[in-house]
Design a protein around this motif. Structure first.
Motif, PDB file in Angstrom:
ATOM      1  N   LEU A 323      -7.751  -6.289  -6.533  1.00  0.00           N
ATOM      2  CA  LEU A 323      -6.369  -6.672  -6.815  1.00  0.00           C
ATOM      3  C   LEU A 323      -5.430  -5.486  -6.630  1.00  0.00           C
ATOM      4  O   LEU A 323      -4.316  -5.631  -6.110  1.00  0.00           O
ATOM      5  N   VAL A 324      -5.879  -4.312  -7.049  1.00  0.00           N
ATOM      6  CA  VAL A 324      -5.091  -3.097  -6.850  1.00  0.00           C
ATOM      7  C   VAL A 324      -4.926  -2.812  -5.361  1.00  0.00           C
ATOM      8  O   VAL A 324      -3.840  -2.447  -4.893  1.00  0.00           O
ATOM      9  N   ALA A 325      -5.999  -2.994  -4.597  1.00  0.00           N
ATOM     10  CA  ALA A 325      -5.923  -2.771  -3.151  1.00  0.00           C
ATOM     11  C   ALA A 325      -4.985  -3.773  -2.489  1.00  0.00           C
ATOM     12  O   ALA A 325      -4.208  -3.412  -1.596  1.00  0.00           O
ATOM     13  N   LEU A 326      -5.033  -5.035  -2.911  1.00  0.00           N
ATOM     14  CA  LEU A 326      -4.148  -6.048  -2.333  1.00  0.00           C
ATOM     15  C   LEU A 326      -2.689  -5.696  -2.580  1.00  0.00           C
ATOM     16  O   LEU A 326      -1.855  -5.771  -1.669  1.00  0.00           O
ATOM     17  N   HIS A 327      -2.373  -5.302  -3.799  1.00  0.00           N
ATOM     18  CA  HIS A 327      -0.993  -4.923  -4.098  1.00  0.00           C
ATOM     19  C   HIS A 327      -0.566  -3.717  -3.267  1.00  0.00           C
ATOM     20  O   HIS A 327       0.538  -3.683  -2.712  1.00  0.00           O
ATOM     21  N   GLY A 328      -1.447  -2.726  -3.176  1.00  0.00           N
ATOM     22  CA  GLY A 328      -1.119  -1.545  -2.395  1.00  0.00           C
ATOM     23  C   GLY A 328      -0.910  -1.856  -0.928  1.00  0.00           C
ATOM     24  O   GLY A 328      -0.006  -1.313  -0.279  1.00  0.00           O
ATOM     25  N   LEU A 329      -1.734  -2.742  -0.391  1.00  0.00           N
ATOM     26  CA  LEU A 329      -1.589  -3.129   1.012  1.00  0.00           C
ATOM     27  C   LEU A 329      -0.251  -3.818   1.249  1.00  0.00           C
ATOM     28  O   LEU A 329       0.474  -3.493   2.203  1.00  0.00           O
ATOM     29  N   LEU A 330       0.101  -4.763   0.394  1.00  0.00           N
ATOM     30  CA  LEU A 330       1.370  -5.469   0.562  1.00  0.00           C
ATOM     31  C   LEU A 330       2.551  -4.520   0.400  1.00  0.00           C
ATOM     32  O   LEU A 330       3.524  -4.576   1.155  1.00  0.00           O
ATOM     33  N   ALA A 331       2.469  -3.629  -0.582  1.00  0.00           N
ATOM     34  CA  ALA A 331       3.561  -2.682  -0.807  1.00  0.00           C
ATOM     35  C   ALA A 331       3.727  -1.712   0.355  1.00  0.00           C
ATOM     36  O   ALA A 331       4.818  -1.191   0.581  1.00  0.00           O
ATOM     37  N   SER A 332       2.647  -1.484   1.106  1.00  0.00           N
ATOM     38  CA  SER A 332       2.722  -0.561   2.244  1.00  0.00           C
ATOM     39  C   SER A 332       3.512  -1.137   3.411  1.00  0.00           C
ATOM     40  O   SER A 332       3.935  -0.405   4.302  1.00  0.00           O
ATOM     41  N   GLY A 333       3.688  -2.464   3.431  1.00  0.00           N
ATOM     42  CA  GLY A 333       4.397  -3.108   4.526  1.00  0.00           C
ATOM     43  C   GLY A 333       3.587  -3.246   5.797  1.00  0.00           C
ATOM     44  O   GLY A 333       4.115  -3.654   6.833  1.00  0.00           O
ATOM     45  N   ARG A 334       2.304  -2.953   5.739  1.00  0.00           N
ATOM     46  CA  ARG A 334       1.483  -2.978   6.951  1.00  0.00           C
ATOM     47  C   ARG A 334       1.118  -4.379   7.426  1.00  0.00           C
ATOM     48  O   ARG A 334       1.104  -4.632   8.626  1.00  0.00           O
ATOM     49  N   PRO A 335       0.791  -5.321   6.530  1.00  0.00           N
ATOM     50  CA  PRO A 335       0.400  -6.644   7.035  1.00  0.00           C
ATOM     51  C   PRO A 335       1.596  -7.480   7.469  1.00  0.00           C
ATOM     52  O   PRO A 335       2.674  -7.418   6.867  1.00  0.00           O
ATOM     53  N   ASP A 336       1.401  -8.257   8.521  1.00  0.00           N
ATOM     54  CA  ASP A 336       2.394  -9.222   8.972  1.00  0.00           C
ATOM     55  C   ASP A 336       2.016 -10.602   8.452  1.00  0.00           C
ATOM     56  O   ASP A 336       0.851 -10.855   8.114  1.00  0.00           O
ATOM     57  N   PRO A 337       2.979 -11.523   8.384  1.00  0.00           N
ATOM     58  CA  PRO A 337       2.649 -12.893   7.980  1.00  0.00           C
ATOM     59  C   PRO A 337       1.530 -13.464   8.843  1.00  0.00           C
ATOM     60  O   PRO A 337       1.515 -13.290  10.061  1.00  0.00           O
ATOM     61  N   GLY A 338       0.598 -14.125   8.192  1.00  0.00           N
ATOM     62  CA  GLY A 338      -0.570 -14.646   8.881  1.00  0.00           C
ATOM     63  C   GLY A 338      -1.749 -13.701   8.880  1.00  0.00           C
ATOM     64  O   GLY A 338      -2.856 -14.085   9.277  1.00  0.00           O
TER      65      GLY A 338
END
Length: 371
Positions: A323-338
């Motif tokens: 869960l911590v990794a998921l939040h960090g990934l989203l906060a990084s702005g790296r993933p695109d929708p999908g």
């Protein structure tokens, strides 16, 4: 037979959040960032080099730590971290606690033997707004060791499939409160922290009509492991001295068998859902060492996937790790929708779970706005 969970598009990720000891109010007074020198001083090994210290208490293994800093609580506990993570998740989702259908808490380091954490988290989140209503969220704990957060996520999806509204899932760990004196390896490896997600029904959103959106399939199961695991071995009711109620070090036999499980479970997950595996961009594992996480990514078979984790900065935060990794990934702005992510955990009790999830535009955009 393991638990196989088919893809479903009726659930949505509404928010993610993380709470660390230094976030607790008064800010900076209930938690401390611990570098190697601070850890060694705390447990009485001043001047022992990190590599030597790690090997002084346990054998070299796939679990050797690679942690730069970690945070430990001071005058705080797992409930405090869970409440703060839950508060932040609710704020990001624009919800009040009385708008939740359920709150599920996972922890390997609970505050007390019998009293569940989740009801106390709900009471703290409701705070002064509490009234005589009996219709606050259903609340219960999930005790699955390092896999507890993913088990709680899977449970939340089941509740939503039965008609529930938003569900808060929070995992909070404070291993610093359960360290054996002189156990340098464990002290250097683990940190305290909490991660949270809020899941909700996709009805009324465009996700409801998009096949393959959100949950893309998962597996959960167990394989008993050999040897002595990393656990708190003391029986209940308490017997003997306090050392029985602190983390014991794993032996070589257990570490080797746990390493084999980390090679087996992600492979089974990828083979069960090959299309989702092929689309996976990031793997978000329970993280205790770079070697263990690399084993998981390789076993999954997602050749283009990258492992995202917070191990170096936060240490292993137990069940909260994915869960911590998921939040960090989203906060990084790296993933695109999908973008497809894979969350996966395996624990010393032999329990394991993993699933694939497709991030939607709302999740990616909300994380960037909220930070």
């Amino acid at each position: 037979m393991s638990l196989r969970l088919p893809p479903r598009a009726d659930v949505r990720l509404l928010a993610t959040a993380v709470a660390l000891p230094t976030d607790l109010a008064p800010v900076g007074q209930r938690g401390r960032v611990m570098d190697e020198a601070a850890v060694l001083a705390h447990i009485g090994h001043v001047g022992v080099p990190g590599a030597e210290a790690a090997n002084a208490t346990e054998p070299q293994s796939p679990l050797d730590a690679e942690v730069t800093t970690r945070q430990w609580v001071q005058d705080a506990d797992a409930i405090d971290l869970a409440v703060e993570a839950g508060r932040r998740a609710l704020a990001r989702a624009g919800l009040q606690v009385n708008q939740l259908s359920a709150v599920l808490c996972a922890s390997s380091t609970p505050v007390s033997i019998s009293a569940a954490m989740a009801p106390r988290v709900v009471a703290r989140l409701q705070g002064e707004a509490a009234d005589a209503s009996i219709f606050l969220p259903c609340a219960h704990d999930v005790r699955g060791g390092g896999v507890g957060a993913l088990q709680a996520w899977i449970t939340a999806q089941g509740l939503i499939a039965q008609g529930a509204g938003p569900v808060l899932v929070v995992a909070a760990e404070t291993p610093s409160k359960f360290l054996q004196p002189g156990d340098v390896g464990t002290a250097l490896r683990y940190g305290d922290g909490a991660g949270a997600v809020i899941l909700g029904p996709a009805a009324g959103t465009d996700l409801a009509s998009r096949p393959g959106a959100s949950f893309l399939g998962g597996l959960a199961g167990q394989r008993p492991l050999a040897g002595r695991p990393t656990t708190i071995p003391g029986p209940l009711p308490p017997q003997g001295g306090p050392q029985a109620y602190r983390f014991q070090k794993p032996d070589r036999e257990h570490l080797a068998d746990l390493g084999r499980l980390w090679a087996q479970a992600p492979r089974a997950l990828g083979e069960a859902f090959p299309a989702a595996r092929a689309d996976t961009r990031y793997v978000l594992p329970y993280g205790v060492s770079h070697r263990q996480m690399a084993t998981a990514v390789e076993a999954l078979g997602a050749t283009q996937a990258e492992c995202f984790h917070e191990l170096a900065r936060l240490g292993c935060v137990g069940a909260a790790s994915p869960l911590v990794a998921l939040h960090g990934l989203l906060a990084s702005g790296r993933p695109d929708p999908g973008c497809v992510v894979c969350l996966v955990s395996a624990a010393g009790n032999g329990v394991w779970a993993g699933f694939f999830w497709a991030l939607d535009e709302w999740a990616c955009g909300q994380a960037l706005v909220s930070g």
